[in-house]
Design a protein around this motif. Sequence first.
Motif, PDB file in Angstrom:
ATOM      1  N   PHE A 254      38.428  10.189  42.798  1.00  0.00           N
ATOM      2  CA  PHE A 254      38.248   8.796  43.209  1.00  0.00           C
ATOM      3  C   PHE A 254      37.058   8.670  44.154  1.00  0.00           C
ATOM      4  O   PHE A 254      36.229   7.771  44.029  1.00  0.00           O
ATOM      5  CB  PHE A 254      39.529   8.275  43.874  1.00  0.00           C
ATOM      6  CG  PHE A 254      39.443   6.839  44.297  1.00  0.00           C
ATOM      7  CD1 PHE A 254      39.513   5.815  43.355  1.00  0.00           C
ATOM      8  CD2 PHE A 254      39.278   6.501  45.629  1.00  0.00           C
ATOM      9  CE1 PHE A 254      39.415   4.487  43.748  1.00  0.00           C
ATOM     10  CE2 PHE A 254      39.191   5.180  46.028  1.00  0.00           C
ATOM     11  CZ  PHE A 254      39.254   4.167  45.083  1.00  0.00           C
ATOM     12  N   GLY A 255      36.935   9.589  45.089  1.00  0.00           N
ATOM     13  CA  GLY A 255      35.830   9.579  46.037  1.00  0.00           C
ATOM     14  C   GLY A 255      34.486   9.819  45.368  1.00  0.00           C
ATOM     15  O   GLY A 255      33.463   9.282  45.796  1.00  0.00           O
ATOM     16  N   LYS A 256      34.479  10.613  44.296  1.00  0.00           N
ATOM     17  CA  LYS A 256      33.247  10.864  43.552  1.00  0.00           C
ATOM     18  C   LYS A 256      32.736   9.599  42.876  1.00  0.00           C
ATOM     19  O   LYS A 256      31.560   9.503  42.544  1.00  0.00           O
ATOM     20  CB  LYS A 256      33.464  11.959  42.511  1.00  0.00           C
ATOM     21  CG  LYS A 256      33.642  13.331  43.101  1.00  0.00           C
ATOM     22  CD  LYS A 256      33.892  14.346  41.993  1.00  0.00           C
ATOM     23  CE  LYS A 256      34.221  15.715  42.547  1.00  0.00           C
ATOM     24  NZ  LYS A 256      34.533  16.676  41.477  1.00  0.00           N
ATOM     25  N   ILE A 257      33.622   8.659  42.676  1.00  0.00           N
ATOM     26  CA  ILE A 257      33.223   7.363  42.107  1.00  0.00           C
ATOM     27  C   ILE A 257      32.916   6.374  43.228  1.00  0.00           C
ATOM     28  O   ILE A 257      31.891   5.696  43.216  1.00  0.00           O
ATOM     29  CB  ILE A 257      34.337   6.803  41.189  1.00  0.00           C
ATOM     30  CG1 ILE A 257      34.513   7.721  39.977  1.00  0.00           C
ATOM     31  CG2 ILE A 257      34.022   5.372  40.760  1.00  0.00           C
ATOM     32  CD1 ILE A 257      35.749   7.440  39.168  1.00  0.00           C
ATOM     33  N   LEU A 258      33.793   6.310  44.213  1.00  0.00           N
ATOM     34  CA  LEU A 258      33.638   5.347  45.309  1.00  0.00           C
ATOM     35  C   LEU A 258      32.357   5.556  46.103  1.00  0.00           C
ATOM     36  O   LEU A 258      31.657   4.594  46.425  1.00  0.00           O
ATOM     37  CB  LEU A 258      34.851   5.408  46.249  1.00  0.00           C
ATOM     38  CG  LEU A 258      34.789   4.504  47.487  1.00  0.00           C
ATOM     39  CD1 LEU A 258      34.745   3.031  47.072  1.00  0.00           C
ATOM     40  CD2 LEU A 258      35.971   4.778  48.404  1.00  0.00           C
ATOM     41  N   ASP A 259      32.023   6.803  46.429  1.00  0.00           N
ATOM     42  CA  ASP A 259      30.858   7.078  47.273  1.00  0.00           C
ATOM     43  C   ASP A 259      29.561   6.554  46.655  1.00  0.00           C
ATOM     44  O   ASP A 259      28.829   5.809  47.316  1.00  0.00           O
ATOM     45  CB  ASP A 259      30.768   8.568  47.592  1.00  0.00           C
ATOM     46  CG  ASP A 259      29.695   8.858  48.613  1.00  0.00           C
ATOM     47  OD1 ASP A 259      29.829   8.399  49.763  1.00  0.00           O
ATOM     48  OD2 ASP A 259      28.710   9.537  48.264  1.00  0.00           O
ATOM     49  N   PRO A 260      29.247   6.890  45.408  1.00  0.00           N
ATOM     50  CA  PRO A 260      28.013   6.340  44.845  1.00  0.00           C
ATOM     51  C   PRO A 260      28.062   4.827  44.643  1.00  0.00           C
ATOM     52  O   PRO A 260      27.035   4.146  44.742  1.00  0.00           O
ATOM     53  CB  PRO A 260      27.820   7.074  43.523  1.00  0.00           C
ATOM     54  CG  PRO A 260      29.084   7.784  43.245  1.00  0.00           C
ATOM     55  CD  PRO A 260      29.846   7.891  44.529  1.00  0.00           C
ATOM     56  N   VAL A 261      29.242   4.280  44.384  1.00  0.00           N
ATOM     57  CA  VAL A 261      29.354   2.820  44.265  1.00  0.00           C
ATOM     58  C   VAL A 261      29.037   2.169  45.611  1.00  0.00           C
ATOM     59  O   VAL A 261      28.277   1.192  45.677  1.00  0.00           O
ATOM     60  CB  VAL A 261      30.755   2.404  43.743  1.00  0.00           C
ATOM     61  CG1 VAL A 261      30.998   0.916  43.916  1.00  0.00           C
ATOM     62  CG2 VAL A 261      30.912   2.797  42.279  1.00  0.00           C
TER      63      VAL A 261
END
Length: 184
Positions: A70-77
């Motif tokens: 989830f963090g791998k998606i949230l961070d770049p977003v």
Amino acid sequence: MKVQVKKDAFKIPNLFGYFRIILAVVFAIIYLNADSPTDYYLAAGIIALSGFTDFIDGQIARRFHMITDFGKILDPVADKITQGTIAFCLTTKFPWMIALVILFLIKESYLGIAGLKILKKIDSNEGAKWYGKISTVTLYVITFVLILFPEMPDLPANILIFICMAVMLNAFILYIRLYRRLLT
């Protein structure tokens, strides 16, 4: 899987990601309503805080083993929302930022779509490359300077914007080459 996402959504590094998205909105409100140097300094401070929290969330995630899908998606977003917000807001003071915003949107749209295709094909996320990181740092440094100096004369402002665009375009081309290789 659903339970894991709920659990991961509230890990400390991910909370920083939400905070950065909120900071992007606060930055936009302050910058777009700024009418004194103090307002612009405050807007720059918000971006500095956002950058600091971006650094800290990565450190915490790695050091305390809190890296999540989830963090791998949230961070770049959160990064893209922040970067896009800054660039868009700067179009109100610096007309050539419009070209940068267009390039940014094209680049990020392509990378998002191609990244999903690659994820589907090889079930792996390549992650950011050095040229993407240089592009991001260049964007942050140049936009930070433009935020701090909203009355900068056109010539130096445009030179900074063109430098940023050149670095961004170079990263875009290198990502296109990489993604084509991975998709063939």
